[in-house]
Design an enzyme around this catalytic site. Sequence first.
Site, PDB file in Angstrom:
ATOM      1  N   THR A   1       0.822  -1.205   0.000  1.00 28.11           N
ATOM      2  CA  THR A   1       0.000   0.000   0.000  1.00 28.11           C
ATOM      3  C   THR A   1       0.861   1.262   0.000  1.00 28.11           C
ATOM      4  O   THR A   1       1.953   1.276   0.549  1.00 28.11           O
ATOM      5  CB  THR A   1      -0.993  -0.001   1.174  1.00 28.11           C
ATOM      6  OG1 THR A   1      -2.041   0.914   0.890  1.00 28.11           O
ATOM      7  CG2 THR A   1      -0.339   0.361   2.472  1.00 28.11           C
ATOM      8  N   HIS A   2       0.373   2.276  -0.662  1.00 24.54           N
ATOM      9  CA  HIS A   2       1.085   3.549  -0.695  1.00 24.54           C
ATOM     10  C   HIS A   2       0.106   4.667  -1.029  1.00 24.54           C
ATOM     11  O   HIS A   2      -0.936   4.435  -1.622  1.00 24.54           O
ATOM     12  CB  HIS A   2       2.266   3.543  -1.663  1.00 24.54           C
ATOM     13  CG  HIS A   2       1.978   3.029  -3.033  1.00 24.54           C
ATOM     14  ND1 HIS A   2       1.731   1.706  -3.311  1.00 24.54           N
ATOM     15  CD2 HIS A   2       1.931   3.657  -4.228  1.00 24.54           C
ATOM     16  CE1 HIS A   2       1.545   1.539  -4.603  1.00 24.54           C
ATOM     17  NE2 HIS A   2       1.639   2.713  -5.186  1.00 24.54           N
TER      18      HIS A   2
END
Length: 147
Positions: free
Chosen positions: A98-99
């Site tokens: 995730t980012h």
Amino acid sequence: METNEVKGCVFCDIVAGRAKAHRIYEDDLSLAILDINPFSEGHTLVIPKRHVPWWHDLSEEEVESLFLVAREVSSKIMRAYSPDFVAIYARGRRIPHTHIFVVPTYRGDVLDRFFNALEGFQEGTAELAKLKEDAELAEAADRLKEA
């Protein structure tokens, strides 16, 4: 700190210092780096230091850290580049770590045009128009509350 590192994940390699990145800011749980394929100058990614594919699977502390770092980076972008807006959105699909994208945008640039087009689609299609009706909204609210 548990990293839950995944072999072959570029973001895990960056966190561990095995891959090069232009680090902008970090705290104990999150790291902000320049995107190597930027939409605009200053486009930054904020990543959790622990490998988590989906942002909704982060711990509460990681979510807080991720968004506090994103806010700090947004402030830095505003001071450094004076954009019209700083867009943020969560990713993790193409790179399953995730980012958050933190992107300076300007009137008429690619993201401004994209989001304006998306909002036009959201407001103007018959398929989505029915979702605005009170009965549909009430049903969606009940479904989400019960989930």
